[in-house]
Every structure is written in C-alpha cells, then in structure tokens.
Design an enzyme around this catalytic site. Structure first.
Site, PDB file in Angstrom:
ATOM      1  N   HIS A  25       0.845  -1.201   0.000  1.00  0.00           N
ATOM      2  CA  HIS A  25       0.000   0.000   0.000  1.00  0.00           C
ATOM      3  C   HIS A  25       0.881   1.253   0.000  1.00  0.00           C
ATOM      4  O   HIS A  25       1.880   1.322   0.709  1.00  0.00           O
ATOM      5  CB  HIS A  25      -0.867   0.045   1.258  1.00  0.00           C
ATOM      6  CG  HIS A  25      -2.066  -0.866   1.202  1.00  0.00           C
ATOM      7  ND1 HIS A  25      -3.231  -0.582   1.855  1.00  0.00           N
ATOM      8  CD2 HIS A  25      -2.273  -2.040   0.562  1.00  0.00           C
ATOM      9  CE1 HIS A  25      -4.113  -1.553   1.633  1.00  0.00           C
ATOM     10  NE2 HIS A  25      -3.542  -2.451   0.849  1.00  0.00           N
ATOM     11  N   LYS A 195      -4.590 -11.518   5.579  1.00  0.00           N
ATOM     12  CA  LYS A 195      -4.217 -11.295   4.183  1.00  0.00           C
ATOM     13  C   LYS A 195      -2.879 -11.991   3.962  1.00  0.00           C
ATOM     14  O   LYS A 195      -1.871 -11.628   4.570  1.00  0.00           O
ATOM     15  CB  LYS A 195      -4.107  -9.785   3.925  1.00  0.00           C
ATOM     16  CG  LYS A 195      -3.620  -9.379   2.560  1.00  0.00           C
ATOM     17  CD  LYS A 195      -4.470  -9.896   1.432  1.00  0.00           C
ATOM     18  CE  LYS A 195      -5.861  -9.279   1.437  1.00  0.00           C
ATOM     19  NZ  LYS A 195      -6.734  -9.781   0.365  1.00  0.00           N
ATOM     20  N   ASN A 280     -13.528 -13.110  -3.814  1.00  0.00           N
ATOM     21  CA  ASN A 280     -13.928 -11.801  -4.314  1.00  0.00           C
ATOM     22  C   ASN A 280     -13.114 -11.448  -5.563  1.00  0.00           C
ATOM     23  O   ASN A 280     -13.255 -10.369  -6.124  1.00  0.00           O
ATOM     24  CB  ASN A 280     -13.728 -10.693  -3.275  1.00  0.00           C
ATOM     25  CG  ASN A 280     -12.280 -10.465  -2.927  1.00  0.00           C
ATOM     26  OD1 ASN A 280     -11.747 -11.150  -2.057  1.00  0.00           O
ATOM     27  ND2 ASN A 280     -11.629  -9.515  -3.585  1.00  0.00           N
ATOM     28  N   HIS A 331     -16.429  -8.067   1.302  1.00  0.00           N
ATOM     29  CA  HIS A 331     -15.064  -7.630   1.006  1.00  0.00           C
ATOM     30  C   HIS A 331     -14.896  -6.152   1.357  1.00  0.00           C
ATOM     31  O   HIS A 331     -15.864  -5.398   1.393  1.00  0.00           O
ATOM     32  CB  HIS A 331     -14.863  -7.857  -0.495  1.00  0.00           C
ATOM     33  CG  HIS A 331     -13.730  -7.125  -1.113  1.00  0.00           C
ATOM     34  ND1 HIS A 331     -13.852  -5.859  -1.644  1.00  0.00           N
ATOM     35  CD2 HIS A 331     -12.445  -7.498  -1.320  1.00  0.00           C
ATOM     36  CE1 HIS A 331     -12.684  -5.489  -2.144  1.00  0.00           C
ATOM     37  NE2 HIS A 331     -11.821  -6.456  -1.960  1.00  0.00           N
TER      38      HIS A 331
END
Ligand code: GKR
Ligand code: MG
Length: 436
Positions: A25, A195, A280, A331
């Site tokens: 990120h 994750k 997803n 999600h």
C-alpha cells in the site's frame, strides 16, 4: 424532489505500508466522496474509489444525475449503463485477478452507479425519516459484526511519516499474533482474516496455527493470498490447515481462476477435507456465481456494495446465494466512515449474510475521518445501526477540506501497489501469479 447538484470531493487518507500479493500500500489511499444536493434541501452522501479514473467516470454522468428524482433508481441505472455502453464500455467480464478493485477499467458503470445509488438511498432515508436498511427492505439485524483484518506490513505508519505506527512491523507469525491481540482488544472482533500471499506459504500456515493457538476455536479463521498459490500449493495449505479453517473459517482466492479453485476443492474433498473456498477475485458479477457453483469452485461469495453495483444488488446477491445454497460474506478496501456505514446498512438488510464482514477501518487514522463526531464506534466487534435517518452519518466539512488538501499535495492519482513495492521494498519486485 429533484437532484440539484453533484459534488465530488477527491481526498487522500493516510494508509500504512500493508502487504498483499498485489504489492505494498502507498502512504496515502485515495477516495472520492460523492455528495448529492436536492431542491428540497436534503443532501445524500457516499464514498467510493479514489483517484482520476473513478472521478472521471462520475463526472461523465453529471448530466444524467442532475435534475433526476432520487427515488427513481432503476431509471438511473438504465441511463448510466446506456451511456457507458454508448461510450464504448463492454459490461461484465471484470475478474480482479490482476487489478485491485478500484483500478479495473471493465464494468466501471456498476461502480459509478453504486456510488450514486448509495447517496440517493441516503437522501431517501432522510426524506422518509428511516435508516437506509429500513428503506431497502428492513433490517435482519441491529448490529453488524466485522472481522479483524490482519495484514503483514512493513514498519511505519501511514502518510509521509506524520502518522503513528500503531502496529509496527509485522512479518512473522509472532508479530501477526501481536497485531491480532491489539486489534481484538481494541475493537472486540470475533472472526479473524489474514491477508496472505506475502511470505512463504509455510510461514503463513505457521501464522494461522499461531493464531488458532492464541485465540482458540471460538474465533473462526480465514486466509486470503489473493491468488498467490498454485493449485498444488493451495491443496497443501488446505491440508495443513484442515482443522484451523473449519468451523466457520474459509480459504479465500487461494489460486487464480475458477477452474483452479474447482480443482482445489475437488482434491481437498477427495482427501476428506471440507474446507470452504471463498472469492472476491474470481467472482465479481452474477454470471460468475453460477459458474462458480457449477464448478464447485466457490462456496462463499464476498459481496461489496462498491463494486457489485450498490446496496440493492448486494441484496440480490444475498438472495441468489441463499437459493444456490452458497454462503455470503463482504469484502473491503481502505475506507472511511461513510463506506463503513454503507457496508453496515446493507449487511443489516441481508438476512443471508452470516459471516463477519471485512473492514480495513482499523488501518485508517482518527485524524482523517470526515464524518461528524469522528470515528464510528465498534462494540464487541460490531457496528450498530444508528437511530438516525439515511446512512446515519453527516460530513464534517473542515475534515473533508483537509482530505482534499492532502489529495492536492500528493502527485499520484491511481493505486499501484506493484510500483510501491519496487520503491520501498525490492527494486526488482514483480507481481507473479501464482508465486508459490
Ligand atoms: O487492501 O491490499 C488490500 C487488499 O488486498 C484488497 O485490495 C483486496 O481487494 O482486501 C481485498 C481482498 O480481499 O482481496
Ligand atoms: Mg479477498
């Protein structure tokens, strides 16, 4: 009542250096706040993907939106879809295998419509004096549970060094357990998602086992490597975690594609392992649900009002999953309180949504929140439907202005986790699927 203005606010919010198979990120996440004004003085708000693309798609619909009756949502959807197709968009076909949800150019009109639909529902709720969950059919629950969404991360807080690093570096099983303890203590979450797709699979297996050892069987566990594993690796992980992912847990998008996931499920079942697969990434539109069911590839679908085409489409998805005897979860992506309340309102109105929803909310900072009163509170891991009309949030315009200033100061206009990974962690890093 008529919509008299469409105001778009592009903002940037601090985001810590979280890792996934997409990369890293950036220090700032981009969001767009959509505000509709009406000729009766009622305003509606929503929050969606940020940066240039999503904003331009909303801009392109300005003339379709202004002057419309906010109650006429079917007509609005028809107009938006028609205009998008006339402009060359091919509807459907938007697997998320390679691109993060907000950056997929395919099927953009569903995301554009979703942002407008949610703001219209906020207006409708305020006009009739009811929370949005009552407007869309009535609540099935008063409080919506969310999961502790754990990430491996580099050291550092969000922003360019001005934000506290609440969780420090998390690149091992022990550090992930510490992160989880902190998050559970602060928010009271009762389901846990990791994750994955970041460390060697054996280390991620060890992380899930350490979480089970620490939290016990009462905290269902899920792991989501975003397609980083081959079919064989997915099966090996499924075997290693047969106990840990049972009892309300699941294995989310272990490998790319529905065929691969179907193979994983078939081979796990042949070994007597009944772990549910969730998605997803491979299931992002209604036609995918049927293929996923036929291939036995997915047992739990992750909904999301932001890209499934709004709240009412998520309700349709909920019903479809119920009919097909599939489960439903939700999600998320980096977001603030407006999105959190939209997710909460729709989840409350989906009786079949029985898994705790994902949320990135703990990763965002108090000082970036743009709703009046500050952060939305969690009680025992859940958000309660407020006793207020509409979504239940009001914009704090000073905070919104700060978000816009941050956006103006930074130069990037598109999420690119691969580039961030090369800049900050490994100059040669490439997204490789499957990696292991
Ligand atoms: O924020 O890095 C992230 C997530 O990986 C996100 O982009 C995914 O869309 O959380 C998501 C997921 O469940 O795949
Ligand atoms: Mg996922």
């Amino acid at each position: 009542m008529r919509i008299s203005a469409l105001n778009l606010h592009s903002i940037a919010i601090a985001d810590p250096p979280l890792r996934s198979s997409y990369g890293l990120h950036a220090p700032w996440a981009l969001r767009t706040i959509v505000e509709l004004e009406t000729d009766e003085g009622i305003k509606g708000v929503s929050e969606t993907y940020g940066g240039h693309g999503p904003r331009a798609a909303l801009e392109a619909m300005r003339e379709v939106v202004v002057g419309r009756d906010p109650f006429q949502l079917a007509g609005l959807h028809g107009q938006i879809r028609g205009k998008a197709v006339a402009n060359g968009e091919v509807p459907g076909g938007r697997s998320q295998t390679w691109l993060v949800p907000g950056e997929n150019p395919l099927d953009q009109h569903n995301r554009t419509f979703a942002a407008l639909e949610i703001a219209c529902l906020d207006i409708i709720g305020k006009a009739v004096g009811q929370p949005v969950c009552e407007v869309i059919g009535g609540r099935a629950r008063d409080r919506v549970p969310f999961s502790a969404y754990l990430f491996y991360k580099q050291a550092g807080g969000g922003g360019a060094g001005q934000y506290a690093d609440e969780y420090s570096e998390v690149l091992s099983a022990n550090a992930a357990v510490r992160e989880c303890r902190q998050m559970v203590a602060q928010y009271g979450f009762r389901e846990i998602k990791l994750k994955g797709g970041v460390l060697e699979p054996a280390l991620e297996v060890a992380t899930i086992k350490a979480l089970r050892a620490e939290f016990g069987n009462d905290y269902p566990l899920r792991i989501d490597p975003n397609c980083a594993w081959s079919v064989d690796t997915s099966i090996a992980v499924g075997e290693a975690l047969r106990e840990e992912l049972s009892g309300g847990g699941y294995l989310e998008d272990p490998c790319p594609g529905l065929e691969g996931m179907g193979e994983v499920r078939k081979r796990l079942l042949s070994k007597g392992i009944d772990t549910s697969l969730a998605s997803n990434v491979a299931v992002t539109q209604f036609a995918d649900v049927l293929r996923a069911r036929d291939l036995g590839a997915v047992q739990i679908v992750l909904s999301d009002p932001h890209y499934w085409g709004g709240m009412r489409q998520v309700q349709h998805l909920s019903h479809l999953c119920e009919v097909l005897e599939m489960g439903l979860s939700m999600h998320s992506n980096s977001h603030l309180g407006v999105s959190l309340m939209a997710m909460t309102q729709v989840a409350a109105a989906c009786p079949h949504l029985t898994f705790a929803c994902d949320t990135h909310y703990p990763w965002q900072a108090e000082k970036d929140e743009i709703v009046e009163g500050g952060r939305i509170p969690f009680k025992n891991g859940a958000v309660e439907i407020p006793n207020k009309p509409g979504l239940g949030v009001t914009l704090d315009y000073d905070q919104l202005a700060r978000g816009r200033e941050r956006y103006e100061k930074i130069t990037f206009r598109k999420r690119d986790d691969e580039a961030e990974m090369r800049k900050h962690v490994d100059p040669n890093w490439k997204r490789v699927l499957p990696r292991w």
